[in-house]
Scaffold this motif. Structure first.
Motif, PDB file in Angstrom:
ATOM      1  N   HIS A 167     -45.539  37.480  16.440  1.00 26.40           N
ATOM      2  CA  HIS A 167     -45.053  36.379  17.282  1.00 26.40           C
ATOM      3  C   HIS A 167     -45.892  35.121  17.118  1.00 26.40           C
ATOM      4  O   HIS A 167     -45.642  34.132  17.786  1.00 26.40           O
ATOM      5  CB  HIS A 167     -45.071  36.821  18.734  1.00 26.40           C
ATOM      6  CG  HIS A 167     -46.440  37.225  19.190  1.00 26.40           C
ATOM      7  ND1 HIS A 167     -47.088  38.326  18.672  1.00 26.40           N
ATOM      8  CD2 HIS A 167     -47.278  36.677  20.072  1.00 26.40           C
ATOM      9  CE1 HIS A 167     -48.270  38.433  19.242  1.00 26.40           C
ATOM     10  NE2 HIS A 167     -48.412  37.442  20.089  1.00 26.40           N
TER      11      HIS A 167
ATOM     12  N   ALA B 271     -60.434  41.182  20.131  1.00 29.14           N
ATOM     13  CA  ALA B 271     -59.683  41.233  21.374  1.00 29.14           C
ATOM     14  C   ALA B 271     -59.994  42.527  22.124  1.00 29.14           C
ATOM     15  O   ALA B 271     -59.892  43.607  21.565  1.00 29.14           O
ATOM     16  CB  ALA B 271     -58.183  41.146  21.090  1.00 29.14           C
TER      17      ALA B 271
ATOM     18  N   PRO C 109     -46.309  39.173  24.750  1.00 26.43           N
ATOM     19  CA  PRO C 109     -45.304  38.373  24.043  1.00 26.43           C
ATOM     20  C   PRO C 109     -44.315  39.235  23.263  1.00 26.43           C
ATOM     21  O   PRO C 109     -43.138  38.915  23.195  1.00 26.43           O
ATOM     22  CB  PRO C 109     -46.115  37.504  23.081  1.00 26.43           C
ATOM     23  CG  PRO C 109     -47.508  37.577  23.531  1.00 26.43           C
ATOM     24  CD  PRO C 109     -47.681  38.776  24.374  1.00 26.43           C
TER      25      PRO C 109
ATOM     26  N   ILE D  94     -60.851  33.749  20.111  1.00 22.47           N
ATOM     27  CA  ILE D  94     -61.491  34.739  20.969  1.00 22.47           C
ATOM     28  C   ILE D  94     -63.000  34.535  20.963  1.00 22.47           C
ATOM     29  O   ILE D  94     -63.671  34.706  21.980  1.00 22.47           O
ATOM     30  CB  ILE D  94     -61.125  36.163  20.507  1.00 22.47           C
ATOM     31  CG1 ILE D  94     -59.662  36.401  20.776  1.00 22.47           C
ATOM     32  CG2 ILE D  94     -61.987  37.199  21.208  1.00 22.47           C
ATOM     33  CD1 ILE D  94     -59.176  37.757  20.369  1.00 22.47           C
TER      34      ILE D  94
ATOM     35  N   ARG E 189     -57.159  41.184  26.517  1.00 25.33           N
ATOM     36  CA  ARG E 189     -56.656  40.155  25.607  1.00 25.33           C
ATOM     37  C   ARG E 189     -55.540  40.703  24.732  1.00 25.33           C
ATOM     38  O   ARG E 189     -54.572  40.021  24.441  1.00 25.33           O
ATOM     39  CB  ARG E 189     -57.788  39.638  24.714  1.00 25.33           C
ATOM     40  CG  ARG E 189     -58.768  38.782  25.428  1.00 25.33           C
ATOM     41  CD  ARG E 189     -59.364  37.778  24.486  1.00 25.33           C
ATOM     42  NE  ARG E 189     -58.414  36.722  24.220  1.00 25.33           N
ATOM     43  CZ  ARG E 189     -58.704  35.423  24.369  1.00 25.33           C
ATOM     44  NH1 ARG E 189     -59.888  35.069  24.782  1.00 25.33           N
ATOM     45  NH2 ARG E 189     -57.813  34.515  24.096  1.00 25.33           N
ATOM     46  N   PHE E 190     -55.700  41.949  24.294  1.00 31.98           N
ATOM     47  CA  PHE E 190     -54.657  42.546  23.461  1.00 31.98           C
ATOM     48  C   PHE E 190     -53.343  42.570  24.242  1.00 31.98           C
ATOM     49  O   PHE E 190     -52.286  42.235  23.723  1.00 31.98           O
ATOM     50  CB  PHE E 190     -55.048  43.960  23.041  1.00 31.98           C
ATOM     51  CG  PHE E 190     -53.965  44.680  22.282  1.00 31.98           C
ATOM     52  CD1 PHE E 190     -53.595  44.261  21.017  1.00 31.98           C
ATOM     53  CD2 PHE E 190     -53.319  45.773  22.840  1.00 31.98           C
ATOM     54  CE1 PHE E 190     -52.592  44.910  20.318  1.00 31.98           C
ATOM     55  CE2 PHE E 190     -52.314  46.426  22.140  1.00 31.98           C
ATOM     56  CZ  PHE E 190     -51.951  45.997  20.888  1.00 31.98           C
TER      57      PHE E 190
ATOM     58  N   ASP F 147     -52.267  38.656  24.873  1.00 34.12           N
ATOM     59  CA  ASP F 147     -51.940  37.816  23.714  1.00 34.12           C
ATOM     60  C   ASP F 147     -50.957  38.463  22.754  1.00 34.12           C
ATOM     61  O   ASP F 147     -50.281  37.776  22.000  1.00 34.12           O
ATOM     62  CB  ASP F 147     -53.222  37.478  22.924  1.00 34.12           C
ATOM     63  CG  ASP F 147     -54.142  36.566  23.704  1.00 34.12           C
ATOM     64  OD1 ASP F 147     -53.662  35.980  24.687  1.00 34.12           O
ATOM     65  OD2 ASP F 147     -55.319  36.442  23.336  1.00 34.12           O
ATOM     66  N   ILE F 148     -50.910  39.778  22.734  1.00 32.33           N
ATOM     67  CA  ILE F 148     -50.097  40.428  21.712  1.00 32.33           C
ATOM     68  C   ILE F 148     -48.999  41.301  22.303  1.00 32.33           C
ATOM     69  O   ILE F 148     -47.829  41.131  22.001  1.00 32.33           O
ATOM     70  CB  ILE F 148     -50.997  41.226  20.749  1.00 32.33           C
ATOM     71  CG1 ILE F 148     -51.792  40.217  19.933  1.00 32.33           C
ATOM     72  CG2 ILE F 148     -50.178  42.092  19.812  1.00 32.33           C
ATOM     73  CD1 ILE F 148     -53.069  40.716  19.404  1.00 32.33           C
TER      74      ILE F 148
END
Lengths: 287, 353
Positions: free
Chosen positions: B89, A188, A200, B102, A192-193, A196-197
């Motif tokens: 999560h 990532a 959230p 990815i 993206r980090f 996606d992380i």
């Protein structure tokens, strides 16, 4: 006997505590309640003291009058328009603040770049400069940019927020390094980090900050007063102020009270709807 | 899968060197364990291979490609972290699939790889759970699964078992070994636990203060430790190491007793004797006199802890499990001449006898 004594003491202690809290609630809630009561009486009843303590029978008439042109007759702009204006401004401020403070906190916490700490302190220092202090230069900038009487003019100067940046920074710093490293190994990149992380995981914090900032934006007074001079761009708080600037007897108090109630409702709605998330965002420590 | 080549790898933080030039070639499919006490630089070395720490000088090659300046994701590696670092999560399935997603792998391929890993790790019933609803051992397996589905050139594990309780640790150790046999994955494994190191490794790197003291098979490390540090670190209870003065095929022990031993040279030497390489003396035989201070009975064996008589040098020796010796008793131990270790008192290096 020996056992019941401490229990009784605890019970009376709890009673006192409850009474104290009920008293606090009354002190805070009574004026709000009174506004609501006033909004359900006719102008004549309001002007003839004392004001009744119970809601009257004019509610439907007052509210329909306010919406069907009563407010625009006084303020020159419809109640719908006021609510729409204020919603746009409050949403713009809340979302703008979240976007900008998340971005800056992300940069400060997760990236190494020259003058990183200097940037952090610069943001931190702006805490000492509330809108009121920098209002004159800000106004000048808005005039030069031609943003007087526009939504951007109402929203932009209130977006930069050290408080929200600091809150997000504190939260981001609780994210274990290894989570970032795991994401890097998984391939990532920074975007993206975040998507996606980090996002959230931040949702409850975002909700909490949204609630706080929405109310902050909704109740803004000084800046909207300065940067708008057309009635069309008024927020509801400004309109309220303009409505009561007649001589006391001329003020249509019943409509003012209706407008007040409607000014209070949306923030309450936001808090009630987001309460669960809001509390979670402020207290949550679970990772 | 690929080989890994470390070529004079060094690391400094603000001028202080913490890794002092590691050279090693890890063959394709080899399982190499980096072992050492905390602060020896073992994790740093692993993280340099992973690309999470910059390499100050030297080169790291993974599969014939110098990866010094590549991001972790470009190195074709997967890593298991000590605290697992699962995405809180995401479900177990999403955790394992994330890296593949990815990499833009097809849905079908992702599905089949995750299913395969889940079967191997017995995670199928938990695929839709979040990590917080899992036990420590299950989380550990998810972390393993996340690394395995990538089918990387090299698998890196950073103390993956140290957060588990003793029983699970043994279980997972066997499972990791089995998995390695099945996948033939080139693996680099960091631990401070010598049992893990000895049981898992094809080869060990024993590290101390940023230096690779010895790189060899576990048996070789045990039988011929390259330095006093390695000798003391590998083996449990630790090897007895003390200074003797040697001359003419004899050594004088601390406390004054004299023992005939094949010595490599004269002068002061450090002598190392493992507790398990000792026998009781016959009457009249020259031996090491030990006064016991306590006896630990483990059932099959017992270990006698004491001092060499007339000195303050502590000494451990293995006794039969049925031994009735106890605190205060005096025993005479004779070292097995096939298992003598001599070290240079200055450099700590092994002296071949």
């Amino acid at each position: 006997m020996a056992e019941s004594a401490p229990l009784a003491a605890r019970r009376s202690g709890r009673l006192i505590a409850h009474l104290w809290m009920v008293l606090g609630v009354i002190v805070v809630a009574f004026p709000v309640y009174y506004v609501f009561v006033a909004s359900t009486h006719s102008l004549q009843t309001i002007l003839r003291p004392p004001l009744p303590l119970l809601p009257g029978s004019e509610a439907v008439r007052n509210y329909s009058e306010a919406f069907s042109g009563g407010v625009s007759r006084i303020g020159g702009v419809s109640l719908w328009r006021l609510l729409a204006n204020t919603t746009i401004v409050a949403m713009g401020i809340a979302l703008g603040k979240i976007a900008i403070s998340m971005a800056s906190a992300y940069a400060i916490v997760f990236f190494r770049f020259p003058l990183r700490m200097a940037c952090f302190w610069l943001i931190f220092i702006t805490l000492m400069l509330p809108v009121e202090v920098r209002i004159q230069p800000t106004y000048k900038v808005m005039v030069d940019l031609g943003l007087i009487n526009t939504y951007p003019g109402l929203i932009l100067p209130l977006i930069a927020s050290a408080t929200a940046t600091l809150l997000f920074r504190q939260f981001f710093m609780t994210i274990p390094d290894e989570l970032l490293e795991a994401a890097r190994v998984d391939g990532a990149g920074p975007w993206r980090f975040f998507k996606d992380i980090l996002w959230p995981l931040s949702l409850t914090n975002v909700a909490a900050i949204f609630v706080i900032q929405f109310i902050y934006g909704w109740t803004q007074y000084l800046w909207p007063l300065l940067v708008t001079n057309s009635n069309e761009m008024n927020t509801i708080v400004i309109a309220l102020k303009k409505m009561v600037s007649f001589a006391d007897a001329d003020t249509p108090w019943h409509l003012v009270m209706v407008t007040s109630v409607l000014a209070i409702l949306p923030p309450i709605l936001v808090v009630v709807l987001m309460q669960r998330w809001f509390v979670k965002g402020l207290v949550e420590t679970e990772k | 899968m690929a080989r890994i080549l470390l070529n004079d790898v060094r690391k400094s933080y603000a001028g202080t060197q913490v890794i002092h030039g590691i050279n090693m070639q890890i063959a394709d499919g080899e399982f190499v364990v980096i072992v050492g006490p905390s602060g020896c630089g073992k994790s740093t070395l692993l993280r340099m291979v992973a690309g999470l720490e910059a390499i100050t000088s030297g080169t790291v090659e993974i599969g014939d490609k110098v990866v010094n300046d590549l991001e972790p994701r470009q190195r074709d590696i997967a890593m298991v972290f000590q605290n697992y670092a699962l995405y809180p999560h995401m479900s177990v399935r999403e955790n394992m699939a994330y890296g593949l997603k990815i990499a833009r792998m097809s849905k079908a391929e992702i599905g089949s790889r995750v299913a395969k890993a889940a079967t191997m790790l017995e995670l199928e019933p938990y695929l839709d759970r979040k990590p917080r609803a899992l036990s420590g051992g299950q989380r550990q397996r998810v972390a393993m699964g996340r690394a395995l589905v990538r089918e990387p050139a090299a698998l890196l594990l950073d103390e993956p078992l140290s957060n588990l309780d003793a029983k699970l640790r043994v279980q997972m150790r066997l499972q990791i070994k089995e998995m390695h046999l099945r996948t033939g994955q080139t693996t680099l494994y960091v631990t401070h636990d010598q049992v893990e190191a000895m049981t898992l490794a094809d080869r060990l790197i024993v590290m101390n203060k940023g230096v690779a003291e010895q790189i060899a098979t576990p048996l070789e490390v045990y039988q011929r430790p390259a330095s006093e540090f390695v000798a003391g670190f590998i083996g449990s209870p630790a090897m007895n190491i003390f200074t003797v003065s040697a001359a003419d095929g004899r050594v004088t022990l601390p406390g004054g007793a004299v023992l005939p031993l094949p010595v490599p040279r004269g002068g002061d030497l450090r002598l190392g004797l493992r507790p398990e390489h000792m026998r009781m003396a016959e009457p009249g035989e020259a031996a090491i006199p030990v006064v016991l201070r306590s006896v630990e009975r483990l059932g099959a064996d017992a270990f006698g802890y004491g001092m060499i008589e007339g000195s303050d040098v502590s000494f451990v020796l293995r006794l039969p499990g049925t031994s009735t010796l106890d605190r205060g008793d005096r025993v005479e131990a004779v070292p097995d001449p096939a298992h003598l270790h001599f070290f240079d008192p200055e450099s700590g290096k092994r002296i071949e006898g």
